[in-house]
Design an enzyme around this catalytic site. Structure first.
Site, PDB file in Angstrom:
ATOM      1  N   GLY A 120       0.808  -1.207   0.000  1.00  0.00           N
ATOM      2  CA  GLY A 120       0.000   0.000   0.000  1.00  0.00           C
ATOM      3  C   GLY A 120       0.844   1.260   0.000  1.00  0.00           C
ATOM      4  O   GLY A 120       0.552   2.217  -0.717  1.00  0.00           O
ATOM      5  N   GLU A 157       6.405   4.714   6.165  1.00  0.00           N
ATOM      6  CA  GLU A 157       6.979   3.579   6.887  1.00  0.00           C
ATOM      7  C   GLU A 157       6.266   2.333   6.379  1.00  0.00           C
ATOM      8  O   GLU A 157       5.059   2.182   6.562  1.00  0.00           O
ATOM      9  CB  GLU A 157       6.773   3.746   8.392  1.00  0.00           C
ATOM     10  CG  GLU A 157       7.335   2.583   9.199  1.00  0.00           C
ATOM     11  CD  GLU A 157       6.904   2.633  10.655  1.00  0.00           C
ATOM     12  OE1 GLU A 157       6.608   1.563  11.217  1.00  0.00           O
ATOM     13  OE2 GLU A 157       6.854   3.743  11.217  1.00  0.00           O
ATOM     14  N   CYS A 190       5.652  -2.623  14.643  1.00  0.00           N
ATOM     15  CA  CYS A 190       6.490  -2.454  13.462  1.00  0.00           C
ATOM     16  C   CYS A 190       7.954  -2.779  13.742  1.00  0.00           C
ATOM     17  O   CYS A 190       8.724  -3.002  12.813  1.00  0.00           O
ATOM     18  CB  CYS A 190       6.377  -1.031  12.931  1.00  0.00           C
ATOM     19  SG  CYS A 190       6.646   0.241  14.182  1.00  0.00           S
TER      20      CYS A 190
END
Length: 509
Positions: free
Chosen positions: A225, A245, A282
């Site tokens: 994305g 990110e 993350c």
């Protein structure tokens, strides 16, 4: 675009809770961006700007109970985790208010004329100005800290940039509530509520990045994305900065001496880090280099025991759950990949934690095992057993960019004996934050923090956490030979705003 309904969904059951909004049409996206653009002048006064940020923080805290209840219903992250995240979000807003008041982020530099220089120097005065409307794409895994009022929004508003946020579909109701808090705070300082816009829907996200009045974008999410939006930002008639990110493996190297010294502690620590938040951070350690032999075996046993005692958990949505189960299965099918604790479906709506092991030699060359060098979102890690330092180095040389890289050293190695410095040198090109004898989960909000890294970890060299995140939304401007009366107050000789600056080569505070 069709105005499809936007539903709040409970990830614990997969059932729709309530209709929150409808997906924004192209006309509605345009209206939100234009309202934000028209409101930008209201942020020009730094004292108003910082007061607004502090009011926003106070507003979030005042609405804490309702916000956390809604966030938990939509994310299943739990009240304890969400309470801490809301506190972090309020802290970020106040920290940026302090930065705005201090004014050092403007990087004021004044050089008076010098005819004796070669070539001669004219009167030059430089500072930074806001870019304009910033598009913020909310993250799924941090419904407060990386969402509508998160770090991208806080830093953009601090820079003087209006924001239009694209709500994440996993927490649309929370996004609406948080946007209302920010707008109320803005109105309390005479700032138009359009300073913070909010849109829903996939198509709206595309319309947003392509809007000619959007000057920059911040994104936290998947490689697929983020790359699509990054390419769209670059393909515009006027390309814009895209601070994305996207994904990170966050490698860990355990030296043989460290494993021999404290195998149990490292194995237990790894289990806690990789399963924290059901592996949805993350900076989760996704690939761990562990020596072969008895010391490494002890670490793997400790990891096995700790992960086996970890309860199954709920991922943020069922799509992520399906991707996790499929991703683990695909990796586990590779020849000579073992699964001491098998991760996968823990129940109808949950997943169980686990890890895979593989010999380092399998990752030394390109091929099917490259899959193990890609992030798998959820509570799983890959333990790579290496025979010698050469094998470990060979694996590291094949890794993509990361947010973090970690090394566990023995006491003697940490004191400068052995290869500790060499390993740090090998890890530094791979990541934006390099850790020694710790775990990457937990990103402190501090002036020295850097949350970013080489692609695909991020699409720029900037950070999205910490005070320097404000730099993403500014650009420098120099005035040459401008009469004092025409200069912005920030650049006048008498420094009426009391800003820190560099004046004729000397740093003034």
């Amino acid at each position: 675009m069709a105005a499809a309904p936007v539903w709040s969904v409970d990830p614990r059951t997969g059932k729709q809770r309530e209709q929150v909004a409808v997906e924004a049409t192209a006309q509605e996206v345009d209206a939100a961006v234009r309202a934000a653009h028209a409101a930008r002048g209201a942020l020009a006064d730094r004292s108003v700007r910082s007061a607004f940020l502090r009011s926003a923080a106070a507003g979030l805290e005042a609405a804490k109970d309702g916000l956390i209840e809604t966030a938990d219903a939509e994310s299943a992250l739990g009240p304890v985790r969400l309470t801490g995240e809301l506190a972090r979000t309020a802290y970020q807003l106040r920290a940026f208010a302090d930065i705005v008041d201090e004014g050092a982020f403007l990087d004021v530099v004044i050089d008076h004329p010098d005819d004796t220089a070669t070539p001669p120097i004219p009167d030059l005065r430089r500072y930074k100005v806001p870019l304009g409307v910033v598009a913020v794409y909310s993250a799924s895994n941090f419904p407060f800290a990386f969402s509508v009022a998160g770090g991208d929004t806080a830093s953009a508003l601090a820079a003087g940039c209006p924001v239009v946020a694209k709500a994440h579909p996993d927490h649309p109701a929370l996004s609406e509530l948080v946007a209302k808090v920010l707008r109320r705070a803005a109105a309390g300082h005479g700032i138009p509520e359009g300073i913070v816009g909010l849109v829903h829907g996939f198509d709206a996200g595309v319309e947003l990045i392509e809007h000619p009045l959007v000057a920059a974008a911040g994104f936290t999410g998947s490689v697929r994305g983020g790359r699509a939006l990054f390419d769209a930002a670059a393909a515009r008639a006027v390309p814009i900065p895209f601070h994305g990110e996207l994904g990170s493996l966050n490698p860990v190297v355990v030296t043989e001496a460290a494993a021999a010294e404290r195998a149990e502690a490292i194995g237990t620590g790894l289990a806690g880090s990789m399963t924290l938040g059901v592996g949805q951070f993350c900076v989760k350690p996704g690939l761990v280099l562990v020596p072969s032999g008895a010391a490494g075996d002890g670490l793997v046993k400790a990891l096995t025991d700790a992960v086996s005692d970890t309860d199954a958990g709920v991922l943020l949505d069922h799509r992520m759950r399906d991707n996790f189960i499929a991703g683990v299965a695909e990796r586990a099918r590779l020849p000579e990949v073992d699964s001491p604790v098998t991760p996968g479906a823990g129940g109808e709506h949950t997943v169980s934690a686990g890890f895979l092991t593989v010999a380092a030699g399998r990752l030394a060359e390109q091929g099917a095992y490259d899959l193990l060098l890609e992030e798998c979102f959820g509570p799983v890690t890959v333990v790579v057993r290496y025979e010698d330092e050469g094998e470990a180095t060979a694996v590291l040389s094949r890794l993509p960019g990361n947010l973090t890289a970690t090394v566990h050293l023995s006491t003697e190695e940490a004191a400068g004996q052995g290869r500790g410095a060499e390993i740090l040198a090998e890890l530094t090109p791979l990541a934006g934050r390099v850790l020694v004898n710790g775990w990457p989960t937990g990103v402190a909000v501090a002036p020295a923090q850097h949350h970013g890294g080489p692609y695909p970890a991020t699409t720029s060299t900037s950070t999205s956490v910490g005070g320097t995140a404000i730099e993403r939304w500014l650009r420098p401007v120099t005035y040459q030979n401008a009469p004092e009366a025409l200069l912005p107050r920030e650049l006048r000789d008498d420094n009426p705003l009391g800003l820190p600056r560099r004046f004729d080569g000397s740093l003034e505070r």
